[in-house]
Design an enzyme around this catalytic site. Structure first.
Site, PDB file in Angstrom:
ATOM      1  N   ARG A 120       0.872  -1.200  -0.063  1.00 28.82           N
ATOM      2  CA  ARG A 120      -0.097  -0.049  -0.031  1.00 28.82           C
ATOM      3  C   ARG A 120       0.823   1.243   0.135  1.00 28.82           C
ATOM      4  O   ARG A 120       1.867   1.232   0.662  1.00 28.82           O
ATOM      5  CB  ARG A 120      -0.854   0.125   1.206  1.00 28.82           C
ATOM      6  CG  ARG A 120      -2.149  -0.869   1.116  1.00 28.82           C
ATOM      7  CD  ARG A 120      -3.212  -0.234   0.174  1.00 28.82           C
ATOM      8  NE  ARG A 120      -4.386  -1.185   0.322  1.00 28.82           N
ATOM      9  CZ  ARG A 120      -4.852  -2.125  -0.444  1.00 28.82           C
ATOM     10  NH1 ARG A 120      -4.023  -2.182  -1.540  1.00 28.82           N
ATOM     11  NH2 ARG A 120      -5.930  -2.511  -0.520  1.00 28.82           N
ATOM     12  N   GLU A 170      -2.644   7.783  -4.353  1.00 30.86           N
ATOM     13  CA  GLU A 170      -2.979   7.452  -5.859  1.00 30.86           C
ATOM     14  C   GLU A 170      -4.515   7.818  -6.352  1.00 30.86           C
ATOM     15  O   GLU A 170      -5.365   7.710  -5.336  1.00 30.86           O
ATOM     16  CB  GLU A 170      -2.655   6.013  -5.913  1.00 30.86           C
ATOM     17  CG  GLU A 170      -3.519   5.122  -5.219  1.00 30.86           C
ATOM     18  CD  GLU A 170      -3.038   3.797  -5.272  1.00 30.86           C
ATOM     19  OE1 GLU A 170      -3.982   2.936  -5.583  1.00 30.86           O
ATOM     20  OE2 GLU A 170      -1.721   3.289  -5.206  1.00 30.86           O
ATOM     21  N   HIS A 172      -0.976   0.904 -10.131  1.00 28.86           N
ATOM     22  CA  HIS A 172      -1.595  -0.147  -9.132  1.00 28.86           C
ATOM     23  C   HIS A 172      -2.190  -1.261 -10.026  1.00 28.86           C
ATOM     24  O   HIS A 172      -3.304  -1.685  -9.812  1.00 28.86           O
ATOM     25  CB  HIS A 172      -2.555   0.477  -8.261  1.00 28.86           C
ATOM     26  CG  HIS A 172      -2.832  -0.172  -7.094  1.00 28.86           C
ATOM     27  ND1 HIS A 172      -3.608   0.398  -5.872  1.00 28.86           N
ATOM     28  CD2 HIS A 172      -2.847  -1.449  -6.877  1.00 28.86           C
ATOM     29  CE1 HIS A 172      -3.820  -0.447  -4.851  1.00 28.86           C
ATOM     30  NE2 HIS A 172      -3.332  -1.766  -5.360  1.00 28.86           N
TER      31      HIS A 172
END
Length: 323
Positions: free
Chosen positions: A234, A263, A281
């Protein structure tokens, strides 16, 4: 017999939405036009809604949970569920499920790719060819990974898959975690100490308050000017300000990042650096893996509403709520 009612708090791709709509009556809270529309929809559906669908990055507060007094289960499509208020869910006897294991291989493959791409600078090498720079001379030498040591932060299911793959690349394995495990790798209780002893540091630990900024300036300084940092965990696991400074100042050699603190906003100072790989991601983002995640999220809901134990209750609730 009416279908159980569920509410979605995240945008649903078609491969997920289709089976949900087939099995359940689905209310789209995420698609509400504005806050007033959301409030009106909640008031309308709260008395009959028994399930909720979220993604790994979804955020739900205890106050938002309380608006659904008849909620029984939250099915998270993703391995991470740090945005779910577990204490409030436990108090309300709401089950929380996630989709572990089905994405282990995909995320592990991405981590290994980031190690290779970062240490060998493959993206910058391609740009070197396409820009015509190769006509002027050879690309600078990069660094091998074989014979080097990798330190894994969080040797869980995915961490072990990463270790297996990197052993095949002739790397040595070390790990940091809450406790020592029955594995043939060196264990560190101190992350700074491990960072000082490894060449590549990989974060694959859950997010949340317990791991926020676990990788800080001291860890990066210990990793040093020949060390590389890889994050497939993360964005909150690393102090992004410290990471940017470490890259700008040459404190570390490079980084491969699939996740970011805010993000999809990424610090532009990281752009166009030969020693930095940036991914949006996508560690688990293949059609096959996302379909498997969607299938498991739907299965958890179906099992619950059929009065059967769910397949993947999150560990924190095991033994505390009826699966």
């Amino acid at each position: 017999m009416p279908k159980p009612e569920v509410v979605t708090i995240a945008p649903l791709p078609a491969f997920f939405a289709k089976p949900l709509h087939e099995k359940f009556t689905v209310h789209d809270l995420h698609g509400a036009a504005d806050s007033e529309a959301r409030r009106a929809l909640i008031a309308k559906i709260a008395p009959t809604t028994r399930g909720m669908v979220a993604f790994g990055g979804s955020q739900l507060t205890p106050e938002q949970l309380a608006k659904f007094p008849h909620l029984e289960i939250i099915s998270v499509m993703g391995v991470g569920y740090d945005g779910m208020p577990l204490a409030a869910c436990l108090e309300a006897k709401v089950k929380v499920t996630n989709t572990p294991d089905v994405l282990n291989d995909e995320v592990a493959d991405t981590a290994v790719a980031l190690v290779q791409m970062t240490c060998r600078q493959f993206v910058a090498s391609q740009e070197f060819v396409e820009s015509g720079e190769w006509l002027k001379g050879q690309y600078p030498l990069t660094h091998s990974i074989w014979g080097k040591t990798v330190g894994i932060i969080g040797l869980g299911r995915i961490g072990k898959e990463i270790a297996n793959r990197l052993l095949a690349h002739k790397m040595k394995i070390a790990y940091f975690g809450r406790s020592i495990q029955d594995v043939p790798y060196q264990y560190y209780r101190n992350l700074v100490e491990m960072a000082g002893d490894v060449d590549v540091l990989i974060a694959i630990t859950p997010g949340g308050a317990a791991t926020k900024y676990l990788v800080n300036a001291a860890v990066l300084e210990a990793l040093g000017p020949t060390g590389y940092f890889i994050n497939v965990a993360r964005g909150s696991v690393v102090d992004e300000v410290a990471l940017v400074a470490a890259l700008e100042n040459g404190t570390i050699a490079g980084a491969g990042l699939d996740v970011f603190d805010a993000e999809p906003k990424v610090p532009e100072v990281l752009f166009n650096r030969a020693n930095v790989i940036l991914l949006p991601h996508i560690a688990s983002a293949t059609q096959e893996t996302r379909q498997a995640m969607a299938d498991l999220a739907v299965e958890n809901l179906a099992l619950h509403f059929a009065g059967k134990p769910v397949a993947t209750l999150v560990p924190e609730l095991v033994g505390k709520v009826v699966a």
